[in-house]
Design an enzyme around this catalytic site. Structure first.
Site, PDB file in Angstrom:
ATOM      1  N   LYS A 216       0.899  -1.187  -0.172  1.00 50.82           N
ATOM      2  CA  LYS A 216      -0.118   0.047   0.205  1.00 50.82           C
ATOM      3  C   LYS A 216       0.918   1.356   0.073  1.00 50.82           C
ATOM      4  O   LYS A 216       0.719   2.362  -0.749  1.00 50.82           O
ATOM      5  CB  LYS A 216      -0.903   0.080   1.203  1.00 50.82           C
ATOM      6  CG  LYS A 216      -2.026  -1.085   1.385  1.00 50.82           C
ATOM      7  CD  LYS A 216      -2.853  -1.165   2.516  1.00 50.82           C
ATOM      8  CE  LYS A 216      -2.209  -1.151   3.761  1.00 50.82           C
ATOM      9  NZ  LYS A 216      -1.295  -2.330   4.124  1.00 50.82           N
TER      10      LYS A 216
ATOM     11  N   ARG B 263      -9.170   1.207   9.185  1.00 54.56           N
ATOM     12  CA  ARG B 263      -8.978   0.003   9.400  1.00 54.56           C
ATOM     13  C   ARG B 263      -9.991  -0.678  10.151  1.00 54.56           C
ATOM     14  O   ARG B 263      -9.837  -2.063  10.338  1.00 54.56           O
ATOM     15  CB  ARG B 263      -7.828   0.002  10.221  1.00 54.56           C
ATOM     16  CG  ARG B 263      -6.425  -0.569   9.354  1.00 54.56           C
ATOM     17  CD  ARG B 263      -5.108  -0.258  10.339  1.00 54.56           C
ATOM     18  NE  ARG B 263      -4.076  -1.182  10.184  1.00 54.56           N
ATOM     19  CZ  ARG B 263      -2.969  -0.521   9.423  1.00 54.56           C
ATOM     20  NH1 ARG B 263      -2.892   0.736   8.687  1.00 54.56           N
ATOM     21  NH2 ARG B 263      -2.111  -1.070   9.234  1.00 54.56           N
TER      22      ARG B 263
ATOM     23  N   ARG C 122      11.554  -5.608   4.665  1.00 48.97           N
ATOM     24  CA  ARG C 122      11.283  -4.032   4.698  1.00 48.97           C
ATOM     25  C   ARG C 122      12.306  -3.317   5.512  1.00 48.97           C
ATOM     26  O   ARG C 122      12.624  -3.579   6.456  1.00 48.97           O
ATOM     27  CB  ARG C 122       9.801  -3.999   5.071  1.00 48.97           C
ATOM     28  CG  ARG C 122       9.494  -2.339   4.943  1.00 48.97           C
ATOM     29  CD  ARG C 122       8.132  -2.120   5.296  1.00 48.97           C
ATOM     30  NE  ARG C 122       7.383  -2.570   6.381  1.00 48.97           N
ATOM     31  CZ  ARG C 122       6.035  -2.641   6.378  1.00 48.97           C
ATOM     32  NH1 ARG C 122       5.522  -2.163   5.335  1.00 48.97           N
ATOM     33  NH2 ARG C 122       5.356  -3.486   7.121  1.00 48.97           N
TER      34      ARG C 122
ATOM     35  N   ARG D 106      11.672  -2.303  10.964  1.00 47.82           N
ATOM     36  CA  ARG D 106      10.793  -1.678  11.879  1.00 47.82           C
ATOM     37  C   ARG D 106      10.494  -2.945  12.926  1.00 47.82           C
ATOM     38  O   ARG D 106      10.668  -4.122  12.559  1.00 47.82           O
ATOM     39  CB  ARG D 106       9.201  -1.701  11.282  1.00 47.82           C
ATOM     40  CG  ARG D 106       8.998  -0.172  10.766  1.00 47.82           C
ATOM     41  CD  ARG D 106       8.065   0.011   9.859  1.00 47.82           C
ATOM     42  NE  ARG D 106       6.713  -0.796  10.310  1.00 47.82           N
ATOM     43  CZ  ARG D 106       5.351  -0.638   9.578  1.00 47.82           C
ATOM     44  NH1 ARG D 106       5.222  -0.165   8.318  1.00 47.82           N
ATOM     45  NH2 ARG D 106       4.312  -1.185  10.288  1.00 47.82           N
TER      46      ARG D 106
ATOM     47  N   ARG E 202      -0.559  -9.078  13.278  1.00 51.93           N
ATOM     48  CA  ARG E 202      -1.056  -8.016  12.608  1.00 51.93           C
ATOM     49  C   ARG E 202      -1.909  -8.596  11.351  1.00 51.93           C
ATOM     50  O   ARG E 202      -3.098  -7.802  11.055  1.00 51.93           O
ATOM     51  CB  ARG E 202       0.236  -7.201  11.994  1.00 51.93           C
ATOM     52  CG  ARG E 202       0.554  -6.370  13.040  1.00 51.93           C
ATOM     53  CD  ARG E 202       1.912  -5.732  12.544  1.00 51.93           C
ATOM     54  NE  ARG E 202       1.898  -4.977  11.659  1.00 51.93           N
ATOM     55  CZ  ARG E 202       2.990  -4.713  10.501  1.00 51.93           C
ATOM     56  NH1 ARG E 202       4.252  -5.304  10.876  1.00 51.93           N
ATOM     57  NH2 ARG E 202       3.031  -4.154   9.335  1.00 51.93           N
TER      58      ARG E 202
HETATM   59  P1  ADP Z   1       1.479  -1.744   7.592  1.00 52.47           P
HETATM   60  O1  ADP Z   1       2.650  -1.154   6.665  1.00 52.47           O
HETATM   61  O2  ADP Z   1       1.500  -3.193   7.847  1.00 52.47           O
HETATM   62  O3  ADP Z   1       0.092  -1.701   6.745  1.00 52.47           O
HETATM   63  P2  ADP Z   1       1.208   0.649   9.240  1.00 52.47           P
HETATM   64  O4  ADP Z   1       2.432   1.292   9.160  1.00 52.47           O
HETATM   65  O5  ADP Z   1       0.156   1.078   8.591  1.00 52.47           O
HETATM   66  O6  ADP Z   1       1.362  -0.947   8.898  1.00 52.47           O
HETATM   67  O7  ADP Z   1       0.677   0.484  10.826  1.00 52.47           O
HETATM   68  C1  ADP Z   1       1.387   0.078  11.713  1.00 52.47           C
HETATM   69  C2  ADP Z   1       0.965  -0.011  12.819  1.00 52.47           C
HETATM   70  O8  ADP Z   1       0.322   1.644  13.620  1.00 52.47           O
HETATM   71  C3  ADP Z   1      -0.364  -0.847  13.112  1.00 52.47           C
HETATM   72  O9  ADP Z   1       0.071  -2.208  13.481  1.00 52.47           O
HETATM   73  C4  ADP Z   1      -1.274  -0.329  14.280  1.00 52.47           C
HETATM   74  O10 ADP Z   1      -0.732  -0.476  15.576  1.00 52.47           O
HETATM   75  C5  ADP Z   1      -0.968   1.391  14.101  1.00 52.47           C
HETATM   76  N1  ADP Z   1      -1.984   1.806  13.137  1.00 52.47           N
HETATM   77  C6  ADP Z   1      -1.870   2.149  11.818  1.00 52.47           C
HETATM   78  N2  ADP Z   1      -3.068   2.632  11.052  1.00 52.47           N
HETATM   79  C7  ADP Z   1      -4.048   2.381  12.134  1.00 52.47           C
HETATM   80  C8  ADP Z   1      -5.294   2.650  12.233  1.00 52.47           C
HETATM   81  N3  ADP Z   1      -5.966   3.158  10.890  1.00 52.47           N
HETATM   82  N4  ADP Z   1      -5.999   2.317  13.441  1.00 52.47           N
HETATM   83  C9  ADP Z   1      -5.285   1.902  14.173  1.00 52.47           C
HETATM   84  N5  ADP Z   1      -4.175   1.662  14.352  1.00 52.47           N
HETATM   85  C10 ADP Z   1      -3.402   1.889  13.197  1.00 52.47           C
HETATM   86  P1  ADP Z   2       2.146  -1.791   3.274  1.00 48.59           P
HETATM   87  O1  ADP Z   2       2.336  -0.193   3.024  1.00 48.59           O
HETATM   88  O2  ADP Z   2       0.992  -2.556   2.617  1.00 48.59           O
HETATM   89  O3  ADP Z   2       2.728  -2.527   4.452  1.00 48.59           O
HETATM   90  P2  ADP Z   2       4.895  -1.641   1.868  1.00 48.59           P
HETATM   91  O4  ADP Z   2       4.460  -0.541   0.666  1.00 48.59           O
HETATM   92  O5  ADP Z   2       5.390  -0.842   2.870  1.00 48.59           O
HETATM   93  O6  ADP Z   2       3.293  -2.236   2.121  1.00 48.59           O
HETATM   94  O7  ADP Z   2       5.638  -2.680   1.388  1.00 48.59           O
HETATM   95  C1  ADP Z   2       6.128  -3.795   1.946  1.00 48.59           C
HETATM   96  C2  ADP Z   2       7.473  -4.207   1.446  1.00 48.59           C
HETATM   97  O8  ADP Z   2       7.344  -4.935   0.320  1.00 48.59           O
HETATM   98  C3  ADP Z   2       8.487  -3.361   1.476  1.00 48.59           C
HETATM   99  O9  ADP Z   2       9.860  -3.887   1.610  1.00 48.59           O
HETATM  100  C4  ADP Z   2       8.495  -2.875  -0.177  1.00 48.59           C
HETATM  101  O10 ADP Z   2       9.683  -2.323  -0.769  1.00 48.59           O
HETATM  102  C5  ADP Z   2       8.066  -4.331  -0.578  1.00 48.59           C
HETATM  103  N1  ADP Z   2       7.242  -4.211  -2.077  1.00 48.59           N
HETATM  104  C6  ADP Z   2       6.052  -3.512  -2.011  1.00 48.59           C
HETATM  105  N2  ADP Z   2       5.433  -3.802  -3.289  1.00 48.59           N
HETATM  106  C7  ADP Z   2       6.164  -4.903  -3.773  1.00 48.59           C
HETATM  107  C8  ADP Z   2       5.922  -5.644  -5.239  1.00 48.59           C
HETATM  108  N3  ADP Z   2       5.000  -5.439  -5.779  1.00 48.59           N
HETATM  109  N4  ADP Z   2       6.594  -6.666  -5.105  1.00 48.59           N
HETATM  110  C9  ADP Z   2       8.146  -6.640  -4.328  1.00 48.59           C
HETATM  111  N5  ADP Z   2       8.216  -6.269  -3.268  1.00 48.59           N
HETATM  112  C10 ADP Z   2       7.247  -5.132  -2.941  1.00 48.59           C
END
Ligand code: ADP
Ligand code: ADP
Length: 216
Positions: free
Chosen positions: A15, A90, A129, A162, A173
């Site tokens: 995302k 979420r 990541r 992270r 998660r």
């Molecule tokens: P991911 O990359 O896995 O999508 P995020 O960076 O979006 O993770 O989120 C990391 C953490 O921040 C989540 O596990 C949660 O604890 C918190 N968080 C992020 N967005 C939300 C939300 N919309 N509501 C509640 N908690 C959130």
């Molecule tokens: P999210 O925001 O949904 O948690 P991220 O954009 O942070 O996901 O991506 C998670 C990890 O996967 C990062 O290390 C990113 O560089 C990698 N990644 C994202 N999209 C792709 C893809 N299409 N193919 C391979 N690796 C990817």
């Protein structure tokens, strides 16, 4: 009318990566709730301290504080024409709150790209990541490494792994996602806004399909 795009999908599906590319192409602000929480953590704000315990456990931060944080962010001038929301809403309560607040911002959720991939892919992506300390730029040790090991290409800051990207927290998660966020898939599908995308392809391929779908 302002334009709001909500990116939906499990942790690690891509995302943030797609939101950043889309933001560059459209000029819409990229609003990541996770980045906002991590900024608060870094600045040791009260919100950051509260969020930390939940984030460390892989649980969601309570709706009320999350909604307040997003409302404050969307009120800023760079969101006047709209935003790309990454990681919010979420929960159903967050989705309802978003709908209400966007009325005040003269807009609505226009489209909800829903990106999916198998759990094995999510684990592989999160475990490799690397996140930039300064602005949250995203890398992957295998799929998208920075040009210089350990250093962000964009701003030269350190990249780090992270704490919540370790395997056991990722599993938690994903479970939280299935329980609390999955209901939003039906919610937006029923609203006719859902765009389903296969996130297991390469970054450029997902971008291409995403852009084509949004153009329609
Ligand atoms: P991911 O990359 O896995 O999508 P995020 O960076 O979006 O993770 O989120 C990391 C953490 O921040 C989540 O596990 C949660 O604890 C918190 N968080 C992020 N967005 C939300 C939300 N919309 N509501 C509640 N908690 C959130
Ligand atoms: P999210 O925001 O949904 O948690 P991220 O954009 O942070 O996901 O991506 C998670 C990890 O996967 C990062 O290390 C990113 O560089 C990698 N990644 C994202 N999209 C792709 C893809 N299409 N193919 C391979 N690796 C990817």
């Amino acid at each position: 009318m302002a334009t709001y795009i909500v990116l939906l999908g499990p942790p690690g599906v891509g995302k943030g990566t797609q939101a950043r590319i889309l933001s560059e192409k459209t000029g819409l602000a990229h609003i990541s709730s996770g980045d906002l929480f991590r900024e608060n953590l870094k600045n040791e704000t009260e919100l950051g301290q509260l969020a930390k315990s939940y984030m460390d456990r892989g649980e969601l931060v309570p709706d009320d504080v999350t909604i307040r944080m997003i409302r404050a962010r969307l009120s800023r001038p760079d969101c006047e024409t709209g935003a790309i929301l990454d990681g919010f809403p979420r929960t159903p309560a967050q989705a309802t709150a978003l709908e209400k607040m966007l009325v005040d911002f003269n807009g609505e959720v226009n489209a909800v790209p829903y990106i999916t991939a198998d759990e094995a892919i999510l684990v592989e992506r999160t475990s490799g990541r690397w996140t930039c300390r300064a602005h949250g730029h995203i890398y992957h040790e295998k799929f998208n490494p920075p040009k210089k090991a350990g250093i962000c290409d964009v701003d030269g800051s350190e990249v780090y792994q992270r704490e919540d990207d370790k395997a056991e927290t990722v599993t938690k998660r994903i479970r939280v996602y299935l329980e609390q966020t999955m209901p939003l898939v039906d919610y937006y599908r029923n609203a006719g806004k859902l765009i389903e995308l296969d996130g297991s392809q390469a970054v450029e391929d997902v971008t291409k399909v995403l852009q084509e779908a949004l153009a329609r």
